[in-house]
Design a protein around this motif. Structure first.
Motif, PDB file in Angstrom:
ATOM      1  N   ILE A   1       3.162   4.020  -2.015  1.00  0.00           N
ATOM      2  CA  ILE A   1       3.498   3.890  -3.029  1.00  0.00           C
ATOM      3  C   ILE A   1       4.979   3.884  -3.659  1.00  0.00           C
ATOM      4  O   ILE A   1       5.395   3.060  -4.715  1.00  0.00           O
ATOM      5  CB  ILE A   1       3.000   5.316  -4.031  1.00  0.00           C
TER       6      ILE A   1
ATOM      7  N   TYR B   1      -0.251  -4.978 -10.663  1.00  0.00           N
ATOM      8  CA  TYR B   1       0.133  -4.080  -9.673  1.00  0.00           C
ATOM      9  C   TYR B   1       0.076  -2.838  -9.991  1.00  0.00           C
ATOM     10  O   TYR B   1       0.230  -2.122  -9.422  1.00  0.00           O
ATOM     11  CB  TYR B   1       0.752  -4.700  -8.817  1.00  0.00           C
TER      12      TYR B   1
ATOM     13  N   ALA C   1       6.220   9.161  -8.570  1.00  0.00           N
ATOM     14  CA  ALA C   1       5.235   8.919  -7.222  1.00  0.00           C
ATOM     15  C   ALA C   1       5.981   9.864  -6.466  1.00  0.00           C
ATOM     16  O   ALA C   1       5.059  11.042  -5.673  1.00  0.00           O
ATOM     17  CB  ALA C   1       6.483   7.883  -6.630  1.00  0.00           C
TER      18      ALA C   1
ATOM     19  N   SER D   1       3.861   3.728 -16.583  1.00  0.00           N
ATOM     20  CA  SER D   1       3.211   1.923 -16.874  1.00  0.00           C
ATOM     21  C   SER D   1       2.664   1.365 -17.697  1.00  0.00           C
ATOM     22  O   SER D   1       3.220   0.451 -17.474  1.00  0.00           O
ATOM     23  CB  SER D   1       1.397   2.471 -15.922  1.00  0.00           C
TER      24      SER D   1
ATOM     25  N   ARG E   1      -3.343  -1.269 -10.645  1.00  0.00           N
ATOM     26  CA  ARG E   1      -3.944  -1.458  -9.359  1.00  0.00           C
ATOM     27  C   ARG E   1      -3.302   0.253  -8.583  1.00  0.00           C
ATOM     28  O   ARG E   1      -3.738   1.223  -7.962  1.00  0.00           O
ATOM     29  CB  ARG E   1      -3.672  -2.316  -7.755  1.00  0.00           C
ATOM     30  N   LEU E   2      -1.561   0.692  -9.110  1.00  0.00           N
ATOM     31  CA  LEU E   2      -1.536   1.839  -7.940  1.00  0.00           C
ATOM     32  C   LEU E   2      -2.421   3.113  -9.128  1.00  0.00           C
ATOM     33  O   LEU E   2      -1.940   3.764  -8.126  1.00  0.00           O
ATOM     34  CB  LEU E   2       0.199   1.703  -8.914  1.00  0.00           C
TER      35      LEU E   2
ATOM     36  N   VAL F   1       6.023  -0.288  -3.802  1.00  0.00           N
ATOM     37  CA  VAL F   1       5.350  -1.103  -4.920  1.00  0.00           C
ATOM     38  C   VAL F   1       5.903  -1.604  -5.895  1.00  0.00           C
ATOM     39  O   VAL F   1       6.576  -1.918  -6.598  1.00  0.00           O
ATOM     40  CB  VAL F   1       3.835  -0.794  -5.272  1.00  0.00           C
TER      41      VAL F   1
ATOM     42  N   ARG G   1      -5.765   3.293  -8.079  1.00  0.00           N
ATOM     43  CA  ARG G   1      -6.027   4.080  -6.493  1.00  0.00           C
ATOM     44  C   ARG G   1      -5.135   5.552  -6.086  1.00  0.00           C
ATOM     45  O   ARG G   1      -5.844   5.731  -5.313  1.00  0.00           O
ATOM     46  CB  ARG G   1      -5.795   2.915  -5.606  1.00  0.00           C
ATOM     47  N   THR G   2      -5.021   5.439  -6.806  1.00  0.00           N
ATOM     48  CA  THR G   2      -3.993   6.406  -7.229  1.00  0.00           C
ATOM     49  C   THR G   2      -4.284   7.876  -8.096  1.00  0.00           C
ATOM     50  O   THR G   2      -5.083   9.236  -6.901  1.00  0.00           O
ATOM     51  CB  THR G   2      -2.702   6.626  -7.405  1.00  0.00           C
TER      52      THR G   2
ATOM     53  N   ASN H   1       0.758  -1.515   0.501  1.00  0.00           N
ATOM     54  CA  ASN H   1      -0.005   0.092   0.128  1.00  0.00           C
ATOM     55  C   ASN H   1       1.368   1.137   0.331  1.00  0.00           C
ATOM     56  O   ASN H   1       0.579   2.522  -0.483  1.00  0.00           O
ATOM     57  CB  ASN H   1      -0.689   0.154   1.163  1.00  0.00           C
TER      58      ASN H   1
ATOM     59  N   ILE I   1      -1.047   4.123  -0.765  1.00  0.00           N
ATOM     60  CA  ILE I   1      -2.793   4.345  -1.712  1.00  0.00           C
ATOM     61  C   ILE I   1      -3.592   4.591  -1.283  1.00  0.00           C
ATOM     62  O   ILE I   1      -4.691   5.103  -1.896  1.00  0.00           O
ATOM     63  CB  ILE I   1      -2.190   3.586  -2.461  1.00  0.00           C
TER      64      ILE I   1
END
Length: 641
Positions: free
Chosen positions: A306, A429, A351, A385, A432-433, A309, A436-437, A304, A364
């Motif tokens: 940032i 993943y 980040a 990403s 997901r980052l 990850v 969620r961000t 969780n 996150i």
């Protein structure tokens, strides 16, 4: 080519200026010194790169010797550099990406009281890495190798007032000493075997004296790989890298993208001839790389923080680089190192932009809905990403796909399947980052929400430049085109001897059809899209699903969330055992033996002095009597003889 020494000299000069006089300079002057030093190093590297291109491929090797560093008996080492295509790729990555990170740092660290000290360390870090990649022999390389280790300790623990930062710096330093011990043994064994530490002389002698599978070459390469495992955070010595997040975010970008962690991959690629003569070692490199890639990816699924990850993502991507080198695809490994530098630096700097905007928040679960407030950060982070997930036409697609394809065509089917699965986990993943961000409902603290703002220009410009590189950086090695693989042709002279050894009677010499290559390229994209689609379904379409899945598979979730309890295992089995051993040695050896001897000697002379002091009465008649008695004893002794 004699001017190659200027490349590390410029950042070293920046380190000296800011280290000695940084407190007397303004923040603007400190930033200009540090960034100017990197800019000059990058410009010098570009000039040497241009000179290299003007020569024919078989003449693109220079080895400037500056002086004899040491000469003791048969042992002689020069302070020399080795400039060839592999060196130039690494130098351009370090100076180019490092320059952008320095610019970004002027904005990110603007209000930090240790501003001058930070840039002094950053310049020294770049200098050490440049010495490492420019080295013409193992001993000069080891100087840079230890230099980046020292600088990582200084920068990870930069905010030393925090106990967690101080502990993380020590952890990185100590874990790397384990790997460095193996590396030192490799250097000793190399000199004992070849009588030299010069790279070109070692490789030439190895080709003449040894056959594939010889034990001494296998031992050397395995010991070298021990050093690489520590420096490049592979199983089982990866544990220092996630904790390295305690340092400033630009430091994380520099460590993960352009400097320290790539050193092990570079060293294995540089010693490709030795590894080609050691099939067992290559198998170990490939297996450890593949296992690390999948292992770290599974941990990244549920973290969780940032930055954490992204840290596990780095460990995983380094595994892919070692997998490429382990199956003999050295060009693919270096290609992925290069593209990874672009998109991983962008991910960490992105980040950092988020953390900067939220006043230091890194969880996150307390983010979300930042896309509109941070548009530059969002779009650049999305580009990175997509690149790391392997989506065409971004850079990561070309480099990761080449590693996967080479793994398959060289007969490593099991490793290919595992690596392909790791690619799917990476896409999941990472998005997901992203989701969620930047998307979904905002969970930002109301007080922080009023102060969310986009990064200043000094931070935004490096993000945009790296986003462009994350898009076009892979186009230097486009498969299925007649003149597409330019990087491969450029690096070919470096790996020619190793590839010649690997193609003798093995599958490395075979080439799959373009149709086959296209099918597997499409498969890797489909797998990545599947990972992204699953992340969208879980974190955007049905955001409550992850909680339900975590509750249903609670044991597996806890294992992943706690990183398989590896740190706890090391603490119980290694750290506590060594502490008890140290306490035992202290009690029985230090106190019972050494202290007893030292204290006993002191007590003996103290008691002897006490008794002898009684003779000193101060009465002349007593002294006269003593002299008379002594004279009598001497007379008696003389008569006895």
């Amino acid at each position: 080519m004699d001017s190659a020494w200027l490349i590390p000299a410029f950042p070293f000069a920046g380190f000296v200026l800011n280290g000695l006089w940084g407190r007397r300079l303004s923040r603007k002057q400190v930033g200009m010194v540090a960034c100017g030093a990197m800019a000059l190093a990058f410009a010098t590297a570009l000039g040497l790169f241009w000179l290299l291109l003007r020569h024919s491929p078989d003449q693109r090797v220079w080895e400037p010797v500056y002086y004899t560093w040491m000469a003791v008996g048969d042992f002689s080492v020069n302070a020399s550099f080795l400039l060839d295509p592999l060196t130039m790729v690494m130098v351009l990555v370090v100076t180019g990406v490092g320059f952008l990170i320095h610019i970004y740092s002027t904005g990110y660290m603007h209000d930090d009281p240790g501003y001058a000290r930070y840039f002094a360390y950053l310049n020294l870090f770049a200098c050490a890495m440049l010495i490492l990649v420019l080295a013409g022999n193992l001993l000069v390389l080891f100087v840079g190798w230890e230099g980046v280790g020292l600088c990582s300790y200084l920068l990870i623990g930069f905010w030393y007032e925090k106990q967690s930062a101080s502990d993380a710096g020590k952890k990185a330093f100590i874990v790397n000493r384990i790997g460095d011990f193996g590396f030192l043994l490799a250097i000793f064994l190399t000199f004992w075997t070849f009588g030299t530490l010069d790279f070109r002389e070692i490789f030439h002698a190895a080709l003449l004296r040894f056959q594939p599978g010889d034990g001494v070459v296998t031992a050397i390469t395995l010991l070298l790989f021990v050093g690489a495992v520590g420096k490049s955070a592979q199983l089982p010595l990866y544990v220092w890298l996630p904790d390295a997040m305690e340092g400033p975010t630009p430091v994380s970008a520099l460590i993960h993208a352009a400097t320290m962690v790539t050193a092990g991959v570079y060293m294995v690629a540089r010693c490709s001839v030795l590894y080609a003569l050691a099939p067992l070692s290559m198998g170990v490199v490939a297996a450890v790389g593949c296992a690390t890639a999948v292992f770290a990816a599974t941990i990244g699924l549920v973290q969780n923080d940032i930055k954490r990850v992204l840290a596990y993502s780095t460990v995983s991507q380094l595994g892919y680089m070692f997998l490429g080198c382990g199956v003999g695809a050295y060009v693919a490994g270096i290609f992925h190192l290069m593209t990874h530098a672009f998109f991983k630096a962008l991910l960490f700097l992105g980040a950092g932009s988020v953390i900067h905007a939220l006043g230091g928040e890194q969880d996150i679960r307390r983010m979300g809905g930042l896309r509109r407030q941070l548009p530059v950060t969002f779009w650049t982070f999305l580009a990175a990403s997509l690149a790391i997930s392997g989506i065409v036409p971004f850079a990561g697609f070309f480099s990761k796909d080449e590693i996967l394809f080479e793994t398959l065509v060289t007969g490593h089917g099991v490793l290919y399947v595992l690596a392909l699965g790791g690619a799917a986990l990476t896409a999941f993943y990472m998005f997901r980052l992203v989701f969620r961000t930047f998307l979904g409902e905002s969970h930002v603290d109301p007080e922080s929400a009023h102060h969310v703002h986009e990064a200043p220009l000094s931070m935004a410009v490096p993000l945009m430049v790296l986003a462009v590189l994350s898009l076009v950086g892979g186009w230097v090695q486009v498969p299925m085109l007649e003149n597409g693989k330019r990087l491969g042709r450029f690096l070919a002279p470096v790996f020619e001897d190793a590839e010649g050894l690997l193609t003798e009677g093995t599958a490395h010499g075979s080439h799959a059809s373009l149709w086959t290559e296209g099918v597997f390229m499409a498969l890797s994209v489909v797998v990545a899209l599947a990972g992204i689609g699953l992340a969208y379904r879980w974190y955007v379409a049905d955001p409550t699903r992850p909680e339900r899945v975590a509750a249903r598979f609670s044991r597996a979730y806890r294992w992943l969330l706690n990183k398989y309890y590896v740190d706890e295992l090391y603490q119980a089995v290694v750290v506590e055992l060594l502490k008890r051993l140290a306490e035992t040695v202290h009690e029985w050896v230090d106190r019972a033996a050494i202290d007893a001897v030292v204290d006993g000697a002191g007590a003996f002379f103290r008691h002897a002095g006490t008794h002898l002091r009684r003779i000193q009465t101060g009465l002349v008649q007593h002294y006269a009597l003593s002299i008379l008695a002594g004279a009598c004893l001497l007379i008696l002794a003389a008569l006895a003889v």
